[in-house]
Design an enzyme around this catalytic site. Structure first.
Site, PDB file in Angstrom:
ATOM      1  N   ARG A   1      -9.668   1.765   8.474  1.00 29.00           N
ATOM      2  CA  ARG A   1      -9.348   0.378   8.815  1.00 29.00           C
ATOM      3  C   ARG A   1     -10.476  -0.311   9.561  1.00 29.00           C
ATOM      4  O   ARG A   1     -10.343  -1.483   9.912  1.00 29.00           O
ATOM      5  CB  ARG A   1      -8.124   0.379   9.728  1.00 29.00           C
ATOM      6  CG  ARG A   1      -6.871  -0.163   9.081  1.00 29.00           C
ATOM      7  CD  ARG A   1      -5.785   0.090  10.079  1.00 29.00           C
ATOM      8  NE  ARG A   1      -4.680  -0.765   9.936  1.00 29.00           N
ATOM      9  CZ  ARG A   1      -3.530  -0.406   9.354  1.00 29.00           C
ATOM     10  NH1 ARG A   1      -3.418   0.762   8.788  1.00 29.00           N
ATOM     11  NH2 ARG A   1      -2.514  -1.222   9.339  1.00 29.00           N
TER      12      ARG A   1
ATOM     13  N   ARG B   1      -0.945  -8.567  13.597  1.00 34.14           N
ATOM     14  CA  ARG B   1      -1.455  -7.542  12.667  1.00 34.14           C
ATOM     15  C   ARG B   1      -2.340  -8.187  11.604  1.00 34.14           C
ATOM     16  O   ARG B   1      -3.360  -7.628  11.213  1.00 34.14           O
ATOM     17  CB  ARG B   1      -0.286  -6.793  12.015  1.00 34.14           C
ATOM     18  CG  ARG B   1       0.396  -5.835  12.977  1.00 34.14           C
ATOM     19  CD  ARG B   1       1.755  -5.415  12.493  1.00 34.14           C
ATOM     20  NE  ARG B   1       1.730  -4.742  11.213  1.00 34.14           N
ATOM     21  CZ  ARG B   1       2.761  -4.691  10.381  1.00 34.14           C
ATOM     22  NH1 ARG B   1       3.905  -5.283  10.693  1.00 34.14           N
ATOM     23  NH2 ARG B   1       2.665  -4.045   9.249  1.00 34.14           N
TER      24      ARG B   1
ATOM     25  N   LYS C   1       0.843  -1.214   0.000  1.00 31.07           N
ATOM     26  CA  LYS C   1       0.000   0.000   0.000  1.00 31.07           C
ATOM     27  C   LYS C   1       0.872   1.255   0.000  1.00 31.07           C
ATOM     28  O   LYS C   1       0.681   2.161  -0.804  1.00 31.07           O
ATOM     29  CB  LYS C   1      -0.925   0.032   1.235  1.00 31.07           C
ATOM     30  CG  LYS C   1      -1.847  -1.163   1.361  1.00 31.07           C
ATOM     31  CD  LYS C   1      -2.746  -1.057   2.558  1.00 31.07           C
ATOM     32  CE  LYS C   1      -2.030  -1.093   3.905  1.00 31.07           C
ATOM     33  NZ  LYS C   1      -1.369  -2.378   4.229  1.00 31.07           N
TER      34      LYS C   1
ATOM     35  N   ARG D   1      11.554  -6.077   4.785  1.00 23.11           N
ATOM     36  CA  ARG D   1      11.378  -4.616   4.762  1.00 23.11           C
ATOM     37  C   ARG D   1      12.359  -3.919   5.710  1.00 23.11           C
ATOM     38  O   ARG D   1      12.556  -4.326   6.845  1.00 23.11           O
ATOM     39  CB  ARG D   1       9.952  -4.231   5.167  1.00 23.11           C
ATOM     40  CG  ARG D   1       9.825  -2.704   5.277  1.00 23.11           C
ATOM     41  CD  ARG D   1       8.432  -2.205   5.287  1.00 23.11           C
ATOM     42  NE  ARG D   1       7.615  -2.810   6.334  1.00 23.11           N
ATOM     43  CZ  ARG D   1       6.308  -2.649   6.406  1.00 23.11           C
ATOM     44  NH1 ARG D   1       5.678  -1.922   5.512  1.00 23.11           N
ATOM     45  NH2 ARG D   1       5.620  -3.221   7.368  1.00 23.11           N
TER      46      ARG D   1
ATOM     47  N   ARG E   1      11.077  -2.214  11.317  1.00 26.93           N
ATOM     48  CA  ARG E   1       9.988  -1.736  12.175  1.00 26.93           C
ATOM     49  C   ARG E   1       9.763  -2.728  13.300  1.00 26.93           C
ATOM     50  O   ARG E   1       9.761  -3.933  13.063  1.00 26.93           O
ATOM     51  CB  ARG E   1       8.702  -1.608  11.342  1.00 26.93           C
ATOM     52  CG  ARG E   1       8.484  -0.224  10.806  1.00 26.93           C
ATOM     53  CD  ARG E   1       7.366  -0.141   9.806  1.00 26.93           C
ATOM     54  NE  ARG E   1       6.097  -0.718  10.224  1.00 26.93           N
ATOM     55  CZ  ARG E   1       4.989  -0.652   9.483  1.00 26.93           C
ATOM     56  NH1 ARG E   1       5.002  -0.010   8.315  1.00 26.93           N
ATOM     57  NH2 ARG E   1       3.865  -1.201   9.889  1.00 26.93           N
TER      58      ARG E   1
HETATM   59  P1  AP5 Z   1       4.832  -1.622   1.905  1.00 29.95           P
HETATM   60  O1  AP5 Z   1       4.513  -0.792   0.720  1.00 29.95           O
HETATM   61  O2  AP5 Z   1       5.600  -1.004   3.016  1.00 29.95           O
HETATM   62  O3  AP5 Z   1       3.520  -2.375   2.429  1.00 29.95           O
HETATM   63  P2  AP5 Z   1       2.242  -1.827   3.194  1.00 29.95           P
HETATM   64  O4  AP5 Z   1       1.046  -2.480   2.607  1.00 29.95           O
HETATM   65  O5  AP5 Z   1       2.258  -0.338   3.262  1.00 29.95           O
HETATM   66  O6  AP5 Z   1       2.509  -2.497   4.596  1.00 29.95           O
HETATM   67  P3  AP5 Z   1       2.413  -1.941   6.085  1.00 29.95           P
HETATM   68  O7  AP5 Z   1       3.011  -3.021   6.939  1.00 29.95           O
HETATM   69  O8  AP5 Z   1       3.015  -0.571   6.230  1.00 29.95           O
HETATM   70  O9  AP5 Z   1       0.907  -1.868   6.290  1.00 29.95           O
HETATM   71  P4  AP5 Z   1       0.156  -1.832   7.606  1.00 29.95           P
HETATM   72  O10 AP5 Z   1      -1.182  -1.473   7.111  1.00 29.95           O
HETATM   73  O11 AP5 Z   1       0.215  -3.033   8.441  1.00 29.95           O
HETATM   74  O12 AP5 Z   1       0.972  -0.761   8.492  1.00 29.95           O
HETATM   75  P5  AP5 Z   1       0.679   0.743   8.872  1.00 29.95           P
HETATM   76  O13 AP5 Z   1       1.955   1.450   8.901  1.00 29.95           O
HETATM   77  O14 AP5 Z   1      -0.443   1.293   8.078  1.00 29.95           O
HETATM   78  O15 AP5 Z   1       5.640  -2.915   1.344  1.00 29.95           O
HETATM   79  C1  AP5 Z   1       6.115  -3.907   2.260  1.00 29.95           C
HETATM   80  C2  AP5 Z   1       7.496  -4.404   1.774  1.00 29.95           C
HETATM   81  O16 AP5 Z   1       7.332  -5.067   0.505  1.00 29.95           O
HETATM   82  C3  AP5 Z   1       8.512  -3.277   1.523  1.00 29.95           C
HETATM   83  O17 AP5 Z   1       9.782  -3.742   1.876  1.00 29.95           O
HETATM   84  C4  AP5 Z   1       8.451  -3.029  -0.003  1.00 29.95           C
HETATM   85  O18 AP5 Z   1       9.680  -2.593  -0.520  1.00 29.95           O
HETATM   86  C5  AP5 Z   1       8.091  -4.416  -0.532  1.00 29.95           C
HETATM   87  N1  AP5 Z   1       7.216  -4.403  -1.706  1.00 29.95           N
HETATM   88  C6  AP5 Z   1       6.122  -3.617  -1.906  1.00 29.95           C
HETATM   89  N2  AP5 Z   1       5.549  -3.917  -3.083  1.00 29.95           N
HETATM   90  C7  AP5 Z   1       6.285  -4.940  -3.619  1.00 29.95           C
HETATM   91  C8  AP5 Z   1       6.166  -5.695  -4.831  1.00 29.95           C
HETATM   92  N3  AP5 Z   1       5.181  -5.487  -5.711  1.00 29.95           N
HETATM   93  N4  AP5 Z   1       7.073  -6.664  -5.065  1.00 29.95           N
HETATM   94  C9  AP5 Z   1       8.074  -6.913  -4.171  1.00 29.95           C
HETATM   95  N5  AP5 Z   1       8.235  -6.218  -3.008  1.00 29.95           N
HETATM   96  C10 AP5 Z   1       7.339  -5.242  -2.741  1.00 29.95           C
HETATM   97  O19 AP5 Z   1       0.119   0.590  10.362  1.00 29.95           O
HETATM   98  C11 AP5 Z   1       0.950   0.223  11.435  1.00 29.95           C
HETATM   99  C12 AP5 Z   1       0.133   0.205  12.724  1.00 29.95           C
HETATM  100  O20 AP5 Z   1      -0.380   1.529  13.004  1.00 29.95           O
HETATM  101  C13 AP5 Z   1      -1.099  -0.691  12.728  1.00 29.95           C
HETATM  102  O21 AP5 Z   1      -0.787  -2.031  13.050  1.00 29.95           O
HETATM  103  C14 AP5 Z   1      -1.970  -0.004  13.784  1.00 29.95           C
HETATM  104  O22 AP5 Z   1      -1.536  -0.330  15.089  1.00 29.95           O
HETATM  105  C15 AP5 Z   1      -1.690   1.461  13.553  1.00 29.95           C
HETATM  106  N6  AP5 Z   1      -2.638   2.070  12.605  1.00 29.95           N
HETATM  107  C16 AP5 Z   1      -2.310   2.653  11.408  1.00 29.95           C
HETATM  108  N7  AP5 Z   1      -3.415   3.113  10.794  1.00 29.95           N
HETATM  109  C17 AP5 Z   1      -4.456   2.816  11.606  1.00 29.95           C
HETATM  110  C18 AP5 Z   1      -5.855   3.016  11.499  1.00 29.95           C
HETATM  111  N8  AP5 Z   1      -6.409   3.631  10.425  1.00 29.95           N
HETATM  112  N9  AP5 Z   1      -6.649   2.554  12.503  1.00 29.95           N
HETATM  113  C19 AP5 Z   1      -6.128   1.960  13.595  1.00 29.95           C
HETATM  114  N10 AP5 Z   1      -4.800   1.730  13.759  1.00 29.95           N
HETATM  115  C20 AP5 Z   1      -3.962   2.156  12.767  1.00 29.95           C
END
Ligand code: AP5
Length: 243
Positions: free
Chosen positions: A104, A187, A29, A143, A176
């Protein structure tokens, strides 16, 4: 280039809506949201990045969110919504916004709808990035994030030029805390329980698009561009039909 110095292109590049990137942790994402936001010159609003920034600055919000994120749980809706509302009050989102990791939960989606309506935006476009669990685990394990600017790398698929060092600013690359395998499992569970129901919610509204996220970053970017162009054309035809 058009005779008016590119205005036509600027028009076709306008987003003028909210785009939501949806999908499990590690689906890509953030990687894709950043590219789309740059392409359309609109803000990229990642609630995960906003919480990590609050934690790094040791704000009250950061202190509340940290133990919850460290466990792999979701931060309560009211904290998320007040942070998002404050961010959206800035005028830079007038031309559209790319949400990443938000909403979410169904209550977050309902509250976002009310905000978008107040701001004169129509329904959001929601793109669900689908990736199987083994690929997610591989991506999360590989990552690394720059400790200075948050730039994302992957030691397997998108490594930096020098190991452990950010190409852009020389910052050190870190893992992370919530990317540890046992926290990642939590998660994923939170995603299945609290976030996945949004898929049906948005499908019923006719605004859900699905993209296969298992290919290379470039392949996914291409598939997304095609979805966005089609959605833009449909929106334009809808507006023309109402003239
Ligand atoms: P990346 O693009 O970083 O993936 P992502 O989908 O953004 O993954 P996240 O782990 O950041 O999502 P998340 O939703 O769990 O975390 P968030 O920070 O929002 O790609 C991942 C890896 O793959 C990278 O190394 C990249 O280089 C590689 N990659 C990408 N595309 C690729 C491809 N096509 N081919 C090969 N490699 C690829 O949330 C963290 C925490 O914050 C949550 O757990 C929660 O506690 C809190 N939080 C955040 N938002 C909310 C909300 N709205 N409500 C409640 N709690 C929240």
């Amino acid at each position: 280039m058009s005779r008016d110095g590119g205005t036509n292109e600027a028009k076709t590049m306008a987003l003028n809506r909210a785009l939501i990137f949806f999908g499990p942790p590690g689906a890509g994402k953030g990687t894709q949201a950043k590219k789309v936001a740059e392409k359309y010159h609109v803000p990229h609003l990642s609630t995960g990045d906003m919480f990590r920034d609050a934690i790094a600055r040791n704000t009250e919000l950061g202190r509340l969110a940290k133990p919850i994120m460290d466990r792999g749980d979701l931060v309560p809706d009211d904290l998320v919504m007040s942070m998002v509302e404050e961010r959206l009050s800035s005028p830079d989102s007038a031309g559209g916004v790319v949400f990443d990791g938000f909403p979410r939960t169904v209550p977050q989606a309902q509250k976002l709808e009310a905000i978008l309506e107040r701001r004169g935006f129509g329904k959001p476009l929601v793109v669900d990035i689908e990736v199987d669990a083994n690929t997610l685990l591989h991506r999360i394990a590989g990552r690394r994030m720059c400790s200075k600017d948050g730039e994302i790398y992957n030691i397997y698929d998108a490594p930096p030029k020098s190991p452990g060092v950010c190409d852009r600013d020389g910052g050190s690359l870190v893992q992370r805390p919530d990317d540890q395998p046992e926290i990642f499992r939590e998660r994923l569970l939170a995603y299945e329980r609290q976030t996945k129901p949004l898929e049906d919610y948005y499908r019923r509204q006719g605004v859900l698009e699905t993209v296969d996220g298992s290919g290379s970053v470039e392949k996914v970017t291409g598939a997304l561009a095609a979805i966005l162009e089609r959605a833009q054309q449909e929106a334009q035809q809808g507006r023309d039909g109402h003239l």
